[in-house]
Motif scaffolding. Sequence first.
Motif, PDB file in Angstrom:
ATOM      1  N   ASN A  40      -8.526  -6.243  -3.250  1.00 28.51           N
ATOM      2  CA  ASN A  40      -8.320  -4.797  -3.172  1.00 28.51           C
ATOM      3  C   ASN A  40      -8.780  -4.231  -1.826  1.00 28.51           C
ATOM      4  O   ASN A  40      -8.392  -3.140  -1.441  1.00 28.51           O
ATOM      5  N   PRO A  43      -5.482  -3.547   2.577  1.00 26.21           N
ATOM      6  CA  PRO A  43      -4.552  -2.443   2.290  1.00 26.21           C
ATOM      7  C   PRO A  43      -3.198  -2.827   1.681  1.00 26.21           C
ATOM      8  O   PRO A  43      -2.766  -2.154   0.747  1.00 26.21           O
ATOM      9  N   ALA A  46      -3.822  -3.417  -2.096  1.00 26.47           N
ATOM     10  CA  ALA A  46      -4.775  -2.536  -2.773  1.00 26.47           C
ATOM     11  C   ALA A  46      -4.335  -2.068  -4.159  1.00 26.47           C
ATOM     12  O   ALA A  46      -5.074  -2.225  -5.124  1.00 26.47           O
ATOM     13  N   GLY A  47      -3.154  -1.524  -4.288  1.00 25.72           N
ATOM     14  CA  GLY A  47      -2.725  -0.994  -5.580  1.00 25.72           C
ATOM     15  C   GLY A  47      -2.558  -2.069  -6.630  1.00 25.72           C
ATOM     16  O   GLY A  47      -3.014  -1.931  -7.770  1.00 25.72           O
ATOM     17  N   TYR A  48      -1.912  -3.166  -6.252  1.00 24.46           N
ATOM     18  CA  TYR A  48      -1.680  -4.258  -7.194  1.00 24.46           C
ATOM     19  C   TYR A  48      -2.985  -4.927  -7.596  1.00 24.46           C
ATOM     20  O   TYR A  48      -3.199  -5.251  -8.767  1.00 24.46           O
ATOM     21  N   ALA A  50      -6.033  -3.695  -7.598  1.00 26.68           N
ATOM     22  CA  ALA A  50      -6.861  -2.828  -8.446  1.00 26.68           C
ATOM     23  C   ALA A  50      -6.367  -2.863  -9.881  1.00 26.68           C
ATOM     24  O   ALA A  50      -7.169  -2.952 -10.822  1.00 26.68           O
ATOM     25  N   ALA A  51      -5.055  -2.801 -10.065  1.00 27.52           N
ATOM     26  CA  ALA A  51      -4.495  -2.850 -11.415  1.00 27.52           C
ATOM     27  C   ALA A  51      -4.770  -4.190 -12.076  1.00 27.52           C
ATOM     28  O   ALA A  51      -5.154  -4.255 -13.248  1.00 27.52           O
TER      29      ALA A  51
END
Length: 87
Positions: A40, A43, A46-48, A50-51
């Motif tokens: 995470n 950059p 990051a989104g993937y 974190a999920a």
Amino acid sequence: MERLTVEFHSWGAVLRLQKPYVDKLVRLLRTGAGAAAVANLFPPLAGYAAALSAVLSLGAAVIENCAGPRGVDLYLSYSGLPWCSEL
């Protein structure tokens, strides 16, 4: 005797884990969550990451909470609704 069994039924499947396997699975899920949390920091991921970290952490917590002193039964119906119970 440690056992891990998979049973298939008309409604779905059951994964039966005795306590040593529950401990290993929870440990692996938490390790994956930690690795995803580190990913995470980058950059593009990051989104993937974190999920993924949240899903793995939640999975470990639910399995550990469901497990009894002998283990856990994990159920997955073909309709997609999972649930668990003490072994």
